[in-house]
Design an enzyme around this catalytic site. Structure first.
Site, PDB file in Angstrom:
ATOM      1  CE  LYS A 190      -7.586   3.377   9.767  1.00  0.00           C
ATOM      2  NZ  LYS A 190      -6.574   2.302   9.938  1.00  0.00           N
ATOM      3  NE  ARG A 199      -2.596  -4.446  -2.700  1.00  0.00           N
ATOM      4  CZ  ARG A 199      -2.627  -3.201  -2.222  1.00  0.00           C
ATOM      5  NH1 ARG A 199      -3.261  -2.251  -2.875  1.00  0.00           N
ATOM      6  NH2 ARG A 199      -2.004  -2.900  -1.098  1.00  0.00           N
ATOM      7  N   GLY A 257       0.817  -1.222   0.000  1.00  0.00           N
ATOM      8  CA  GLY A 257       0.000   0.000   0.000  1.00  0.00           C
ATOM      9  C   GLY A 257       0.843   1.262   0.000  1.00  0.00           C
ATOM     10  CE1 TYR A 306      -9.496   6.939   7.066  1.00  0.00           C
ATOM     11  CE2 TYR A 306      -9.089   4.613   6.701  1.00  0.00           C
ATOM     12  CZ  TYR A 306      -8.623   5.884   6.934  1.00  0.00           C
ATOM     13  OH  TYR A 306      -7.277   6.105   7.053  1.00  0.00           O
TER      14      TYR A 306
HETATM   15  C1  VAH Z   1      -8.129   9.023   3.333  1.00  0.00           C
HETATM   16  N1  VAH Z   1      -5.720   9.263   3.002  1.00  0.00           N
HETATM   17  O1  VAH Z   1      -8.273  10.006   2.648  1.00  0.00           O
HETATM   18  C2  VAH Z   1      -6.732   8.763   3.916  1.00  0.00           C
HETATM   19  C3  VAH Z   1      -6.573   9.465   5.232  1.00  0.00           C
HETATM   20  C4  VAH Z   1      -6.910  11.572   6.499  1.00  0.00           C
HETATM   21  C5  VAH Z   1      -7.129  10.882   5.219  1.00  0.00           C
HETATM   22  O2  VAH Z   1      -7.119   8.721   6.255  1.00  0.00           O
HETATM   23  O3  VAH Z   1      -9.031   8.268   3.576  1.00  0.00           O
END
Ligand code: VAH
Length: 313
Positions: A145, A34, A9, A141
């Site tokens: 987190k 991958r 990644g 997301y």
């Molecule tokens: C995203 N690059 O855009 C990641 C990050 C703060 C952004 O967590 O989801």
């Protein structure tokens, strides 16, 4: 030995190379679902195909290879996550729970798992966001987190697992491609500026976001992991900061190098994701506890990005 999961990644590639420089190539095992990333192939270090959701396989590698440190970088990022919420939650959470248990059972010495400014939400103070504040993330997301940070703290408090984490800002890099993030416009803009001298930005021109150059993010990760355990005050995740800028400001910094560069704006669904995040971060606890200090500001990053992207072509 160190195990890196998600080594192909955006962060994984550079973290693998950096850790191999410190610990020796054969002591840092790269894995990804991958096939091996070309840059890692070239580095010619140990690599296994591995699905982080295959708990038995992960446990087998940790035990067989006498792993003492694990970096779990596999995740579904903000923009991709909104398209498949349950899938993103399942991958982001189950992978973490799998690894927390495996690290506990195998007495792994140190465990790293990245958090993000996405763990904050629209009710969080948006300027100089404090280390301890209202969270209430509104993306899957971000929810994963924040929940993950609390699980990390739980495993530290209950089992003494030495887990460390950083709330990364948007990360900008040239070596490895980004993976479905909302902040990734700040990578694409450099690539398009060189290729077409024009960029259509999916965020509006005044969308300020906390950002960091990958060199700083990799150094922060290693400095955090190498700090003495007694200096680590936060076992959820540390706020981490370098700079904040808007699409307008980064395009101005590019124009200093490519005067003919032009930009226009077509905000899409990622605008409301960005609007739910802080505009600037207070990382004074990272600076106080383990001596964090960023090196790249916008001008220095733009110079380095354009130089490296030109050489890469
Ligand atoms: C995203 N690059 O855009 C990641 C990050 C703060 C952004 O967590 O989801």
């Amino acid at each position: 030995k160190i195990l890196i999961i998600g080594a192909g990644g955006q962060i994984g590639v550079e973290l693998t190379l950096a850790l191999r420089k410190i610990y020796g190539r054969n002591n840092v095992i790269a894995t990804d679902i991958r096939e091996e990333h070309p840059i890692l192939k070239e580095d010619n270090g140990p690599f296994f195909n591995l699905d982080v959701m295959d708990t038995k396989e992960v446990a087998k590698i940790v035990a067989r290879e006498n792993i003492t440190q694990v970096y779990l970088l596999a995740a579904i990022l903000s923009a991709t996550g909104e398209a498949n919420p349950i899938w993103a939650w399942d991958i982001n959470m189950q992978s973490l729970l799998n690894l927390l248990e495996i690290c506990r059972e195998n007495k792994v010495k140190k465990f790293y798992w990245p958090s993000s400014i996405a763990a904050f939400g629209p009710n969080t103070p948006r300027q100089n966001t404090p280390q301890h504040t209202i969270m209430e993330p509104t993306t899957v997301y971000g929810i994963s987190k924040y929940a993950g940070e609390l699980w990390c703290q739980y495993y530290f408090n209950r089992y003494g697992l030495d887990i460390r984490s950083l709330r990364y800002p948007g990360l900008i890099s040239w070596k490895s491609a980004p993976g479905g993030g909302t902040t990734d416009y700040a990578i694409d803009i450099y690539i398009e500026a060189l290729k077409k001298q024009h960029f259509t930005c999916f965020l509006s021109e005044d969308t300020y976001l906390p950002m960091m150059y990958m060199d700083d993010a990799i150094r922060a990760t290693i400095e955090l992991m190498e700090a003495p355990a007694e200096k680590i005050r936060n076992r959820t995740a540390y706020n981490l900061s370098a700079m904040s800028f808007s699409p307008k400001e980064i395009s101005e910094s590019i124009k200093l190098h490519i005067p003919e560069f032009t930009i226009d704006y077509a905000p899409d669904y990622r605008q409301q994701i960005a609007a739910s995040w802080p505009q600037s971060i207070d990382d004074s606890e990272a600076r106080a506890d383990w001596g964090w200090k960023h090196e790249f500001d916008l001008a220095k990053m733009t110079e380095d990005m354009l130089k490296n992207l030109r050489n890469k072509q």
